[in-house]
Motif scaffolding. Structure first.
Motif, PDB file in Angstrom:
ATOM      1  N   MET A   1       0.854  -1.173   0.000  1.00 57.69           N
ATOM      2  CA  MET A   1       0.000   0.000   0.000  1.00 57.69           C
ATOM      3  C   MET A   1       0.901   1.238   0.000  1.00 57.69           C
ATOM      4  N   ARG A   2       0.903   1.944  -1.126  1.00 59.07           N
ATOM      5  CA  ARG A   2       1.707   3.161  -1.289  1.00 59.07           C
ATOM      6  C   ARG A   2       0.761   4.357  -1.214  1.00 59.07           C
ATOM      7  N   ILE A   3       0.960   5.218  -0.210  1.00 59.11           N
ATOM      8  CA  ILE A   3       0.027   6.308   0.060  1.00 59.11           C
ATOM      9  C   ILE A   3       0.725   7.654  -0.078  1.00 59.11           C
ATOM     10  N   ALA A   4       0.152   8.544  -0.876  1.00 60.98           N
ATOM     11  CA  ALA A   4       0.663   9.902  -1.035  1.00 60.98           C
ATOM     12  C   ALA A   4       0.122  10.787   0.079  1.00 60.98           C
ATOM     13  N   PHE A   5       0.975  11.618   0.619  1.00 62.51           N
ATOM     14  CA  PHE A   5       0.602  12.662   1.573  1.00 62.51           C
ATOM     15  C   PHE A   5       0.944  13.979   0.898  1.00 62.51           C
ATOM     16  N   LEU A   6      -0.049  14.798   0.592  1.00 63.63           N
ATOM     17  CA  LEU A   6       0.177  16.054  -0.117  1.00 63.63           C
ATOM     18  C   LEU A   6       0.239  17.213   0.869  1.00 63.63           C
ATOM     19  N   ALA A   7       1.354  17.945   0.838  1.00 63.62           N
ATOM     20  CA  ALA A   7       1.529  19.082   1.752  1.00 63.62           C
ATOM     21  C   ALA A   7       2.277  20.197   1.042  1.00 63.62           C
ATOM     22  N   ALA A   8       1.891  21.422   1.349  1.00 65.76           N
ATOM     23  CA  ALA A   8       2.553  22.614   0.820  1.00 65.76           C
ATOM     24  C   ALA A   8       3.907  22.789   1.508  1.00 65.76           C
ATOM     25  N   PRO A   9       4.784  23.596   0.934  1.00 69.74           N
ATOM     26  CA  PRO A   9       6.088  23.825   1.568  1.00 69.74           C
ATOM     27  C   PRO A   9       6.000  24.388   2.993  1.00 69.74           C
ATOM     28  N   GLN A  10       4.917  25.092   3.312  1.00 69.15           N
ATOM     29  CA  GLN A  10       4.738  25.646   4.664  1.00 69.15           C
ATOM     30  C   GLN A  10       3.284  25.503   5.080  1.00 69.15           C
ATOM     31  N   GLY A  11       3.052  25.240   6.354  1.00 68.37           N
ATOM     32  CA  GLY A  11       1.710  25.363   6.902  1.00 68.37           C
ATOM     33  C   GLY A  11       0.956  24.105   7.243  1.00 68.37           C
ATOM     34  N   VAL A  12       1.520  22.921   7.009  1.00 69.21           N
ATOM     35  CA  VAL A  12       0.792  21.706   7.353  1.00 69.21           C
ATOM     36  C   VAL A  12       0.756  21.557   8.882  1.00 69.21           C
ATOM     37  N   GLU A  13      -0.364  21.116   9.398  1.00 66.75           N
ATOM     38  CA  GLU A  13      -0.497  20.846  10.832  1.00 66.75           C
ATOM     39  C   GLU A  13       0.256  19.547  11.114  1.00 66.75           C
ATOM     40  N   GLN A  14       1.305  19.623  11.923  1.00 63.21           N
ATOM     41  CA  GLN A  14       2.213  18.489  12.087  1.00 63.21           C
ATOM     42  C   GLN A  14       1.506  17.203  12.507  1.00 63.21           C
ATOM     43  N   ILE A  15       0.652  17.255  13.509  1.00 57.90           N
ATOM     44  CA  ILE A  15       0.021  16.023  13.991  1.00 57.90           C
ATOM     45  C   ILE A  15      -0.901  15.407  12.934  1.00 57.90           C
ATOM     46  N   GLY A  65      -1.893   7.614 -10.248  1.00 58.61           N
ATOM     47  CA  GLY A  65      -1.896   6.190 -10.537  1.00 58.61           C
ATOM     48  C   GLY A  65      -0.748   5.422  -9.909  1.00 58.61           C
ATOM     49  N   ALA A  66       0.248   6.123  -9.379  1.00 58.87           N
ATOM     50  CA  ALA A  66       1.380   5.469  -8.724  1.00 58.87           C
ATOM     51  C   ALA A  66       1.098   5.155  -7.262  1.00 58.87           C
ATOM     52  N   PHE A  67      -0.127   5.475  -6.796  1.00 60.27           N
ATOM     53  CA  PHE A  67      -0.471   5.329  -5.380  1.00 60.27           C
ATOM     54  C   PHE A  67      -1.769   4.548  -5.200  1.00 60.27           C
ATOM     55  N   ASP A  68      -1.967   4.078  -3.976  1.00 60.67           N
ATOM     56  CA  ASP A  68      -3.208   3.392  -3.612  1.00 60.67           C
ATOM     57  C   ASP A  68      -4.200   4.329  -2.936  1.00 60.67           C
ATOM     58  N   GLY A  69      -3.767   5.511  -2.536  1.00 64.17           N
ATOM     59  CA  GLY A  69      -4.639   6.466  -1.879  1.00 64.17           C
ATOM     60  C   GLY A  69      -3.896   7.755  -1.598  1.00 64.17           C
ATOM     61  N   LEU A  70      -4.646   8.757  -1.149  1.00 62.88           N
ATOM     62  CA  LEU A  70      -4.106  10.078  -0.877  1.00 62.88           C
ATOM     63  C   LEU A  70      -4.598  10.559   0.476  1.00 62.88           C
ATOM     64  N   VAL A  71      -3.677  11.076   1.287  1.00 62.33           N
ATOM     65  CA  VAL A  71      -4.032  11.729   2.552  1.00 62.33           C
ATOM     66  C   VAL A  71      -3.753  13.217   2.392  1.00 62.33           C
ATOM     67  N   LEU A  72      -4.760  14.013   2.759  1.00 67.70           N
ATOM     68  CA  LEU A  72      -4.646  15.471   2.741  1.00 67.70           C
ATOM     69  C   LEU A  72      -4.669  15.966   4.183  1.00 67.70           C
ATOM     70  N   PRO A  73      -3.489  16.197   4.773  1.00 68.03           N
ATOM     71  CA  PRO A  73      -3.460  16.758   6.124  1.00 68.03           C
ATOM     72  C   PRO A  73      -3.855  18.230   6.072  1.00 68.03           C
ATOM     73  N   GLY A  74      -4.367  18.715   7.180  1.00 70.69           N
ATOM     74  CA  GLY A  74      -4.834  20.092   7.218  1.00 70.69           C
ATOM     75  C   GLY A  74      -3.809  21.079   7.738  1.00 70.69           C
ATOM     76  N   GLY A  75      -4.315  21.955   8.572  1.00 71.80           N
ATOM     77  CA  GLY A  75      -3.622  23.168   8.919  1.00 71.80           C
ATOM     78  C   GLY A  75      -4.267  24.231   8.055  1.00 71.80           C
ATOM     79  N   LEU A  76      -4.422  25.394   8.554  1.00 79.05           N
ATOM     80  CA  LEU A  76      -5.103  26.447   7.799  1.00 79.05           C
ATOM     81  C   LEU A  76      -4.333  26.855   6.552  1.00 79.05           C
ATOM     82  N   ALA A  77      -3.033  27.081   6.666  1.00 75.81           N
ATOM     83  CA  ALA A  77      -2.242  27.574   5.535  1.00 75.81           C
ATOM     84  C   ALA A  77      -1.977  26.512   4.476  1.00 75.81           C
ATOM     85  N   ASN A  78      -1.852  25.246   4.877  1.00 74.36           N
ATOM     86  CA  ASN A  78      -1.501  24.181   3.948  1.00 74.36           C
ATOM     87  C   ASN A  78      -2.487  24.058   2.783  1.00 74.36           C
ATOM     88  N   PRO A  79      -3.760  23.771   3.027  1.00 77.60           N
ATOM     89  CA  PRO A  79      -4.668  23.626   1.887  1.00 77.60           C
ATOM     90  C   PRO A  79      -4.937  24.949   1.178  1.00 77.60           C
TER      91      PRO A  79
END
Length: 180
Positions: A1-15, A65-79
């Motif tokens: 299971m290969r999962i992408a986590f998409l995050a901007a260069p700044q602003g993702v909520e660490q937890i 297509g190279a992944f089995d799923g995508l996680v979008l972590p939050g934080g106000l600035a990230n998305p």
């Protein structure tokens, strides 16, 4: 299971990055940090700088297509930053077009709105996004986690860091049904 986590260069909520990452790793999966730029991203603990994390792949150089799923972590600035990047928005939309599951927590639902994939779906998010979700044709609910199996892809959404104990098992279950 290969999962992408998409995050901007700044602003993702660490937890919201580290706890789902840990859940994927503990389930035997391979988490991959995808960003809009190479190098490192800066995470935050609410408004305070936290740790940095190495980017594994750049959104313009990889595909859903190279992944089995995508996680979008939050934080106000990230998305908020990601939704201004057409490549990041197209990356999210591609997961849904391919029928791959997407998990979103907190403010990250903005990416689902921007990718135009919420119409006819039921989801949750940080409460301030409720109007955005409704205006995009979705139904907003105030729940710890919501799994919406509406075709073509499953969306797993959650409200806030306190919901991580419900969010992680729910998205892992959805992702376990995929294979590359």
């Amino acid at each position: 299971m290969r999962i992408a986590f998409l995050a901007a260069p700044q602003g993702v909520e660490q937890i919201e990055l580290t706890e789902p990452w840990k859940a994927v790793s503990e389930a035997g999966g391979s988490p991959v940090l995808v960003s809009t730029e190479p190098g490192r991203i800066q995470a935050f603990d609410h408004l305070d700088r936290a740790d940095t994390f190495a980017v594994d792949e750049v959104v313009g150089d990889t595909s859903a297509g190279a992944f089995d799923g995508l996680v979008l972590p939050g934080g106000l600035a990230n998305p908020d930053a990601l939704r201004m990047d057409r490549r990041a928005v197209a990356f999210v939309r591609a997961f849904c077009d391919l029928g791959l599951p997407v998990a979103s927590i907190c403010h990250a639902a903005w990416m689902l709105v921007e990718a135009d994939v919420v119409s006819g779906r039921v989801l949750t998010s940080w409460p301030s996004l409720k109007t955005d979700i409704r205006n995009a044709g979705g139904t907003w609910v105030d729940e710890q986690v919501r799994v919406c199996d509406h075709a073509p892809s499953t969306l797993v959404t959650s409200r806030r860091p306190a919901d991580l104990p419900a969010f992680c098992p729910a998205f892992l279950e959805a992702f376990s049904h995929q294979s590359v």
